[in-house]
Design an enzyme around this catalytic site. Sequence first.
Site, PDB file in Angstrom:
ATOM      1  N   HIS A  85      15.936   9.229   6.661  1.00 12.59           N
ATOM      2  CA  HIS A  85      14.611   8.606   6.616  1.00 12.59           C
ATOM      3  C   HIS A  85      13.496   9.622   6.366  1.00 12.59           C
ATOM      4  CE1 HIS A  85      12.641   4.664   8.144  1.00 12.59           C
ATOM      5  NE2 HIS A  85      11.881   5.234   7.249  1.00 12.59           N
ATOM      6  N   LEU A  90       1.898  -0.637  -2.785  1.00 12.27           N
ATOM      7  CA  LEU A  90       0.525  -1.146  -2.870  1.00 12.27           C
ATOM      8  C   LEU A  90      -0.403  -0.400  -1.917  1.00 12.27           C
ATOM      9  CD1 LEU A  90       1.433  -4.944  -2.906  1.00 12.27           C
ATOM     10  CD2 LEU A  90       0.976  -3.479  -4.873  1.00 12.27           C
ATOM     11  N   TYR A 109      13.302   0.006  11.842  1.00  7.87           N
ATOM     12  CA  TYR A 109      12.610  -1.267  11.682  1.00  7.87           C
ATOM     13  C   TYR A 109      13.049  -2.322  12.702  1.00  7.87           C
ATOM     14  CZ  TYR A 109      11.760   0.807   7.039  1.00  7.87           C
ATOM     15  OH  TYR A 109      11.435   1.651   5.995  1.00  7.87           O
TER      16      TYR A 109
END
Length: 279
Positions: free
Chosen positions: A114, A196, A51
Amino acid sequence: MRQVPNVTLNNGVKIGQLGYGVYKVPAADSFSLVTQALEAGYRSIDTAALYANEEGVGQAVRQATGDGGPLRREDIFVTTKVWNDSQGFDSTLAAFDESLHKLELDYVDLYLIHWPCPEQDLYIETYRALERLYHDGRVRAIGVSNFEPEHLRRLLDATDVVPAVNQVELHPWLQQSEVRAFGQEAGIRTEAWSPLARGQLLEDPVLARIAAALGRSVAQVVLRWHVQLGNIVIPKASSLARIRENRNIFDFMLDDGAMADIAALDRGHRAGSDPARVN
């Protein structure tokens, strides 16, 4: 606002059931947004080497827990992850050192692989490095991300420390029943990323109907669904208003009818990548 409840991992360490995820949060914004999340009552922050915002996360944690800060370091749960190009025993140890240097923290609360990257066939070796970090006290818990049951079975057979967490894409359109069932049996907590479906769920008519009946947003309904299933959940938010909205899910319940309606939405739809294809 009610306090975020904790769940207990398989080694006794506690993590907030609702955390703040910083995937695709720009490095320049990460300090301010994480600071706002901590001020709003979040105590779990999820980042990763990929990130490129570990520095901002660490800065926010240090400010909140430094001299005159409102929190203690032990109040905040920091997760980061080793990226695919750093898999392997020695490479993983070096990647952890780099992440810890960027965070400028004394330890990490949770360190994850990850992706399994099955074609590399390094995740067993990588996990053994995580076990070393755990036994050395540099991380409080270790786990994996995006692991399917086949990867978990092999990992459990070849290593000693049962992963505390498996962080996977999970939402009403991809409910991951097999992954969740395997985790429950093995004592591995399931944590939902992209809860979401990267915003795709916000227009779902069934969720919109449930939200309207409760006077809540669709995002709040979906996050409440996760909590009631027992998932750990880490929604991303890019504004203080959304950070607060996502946080405000502990003063209402979904009834059995709403839970059943959401259960019926499962369609195996991925908003992100398939673990079998990431290497």
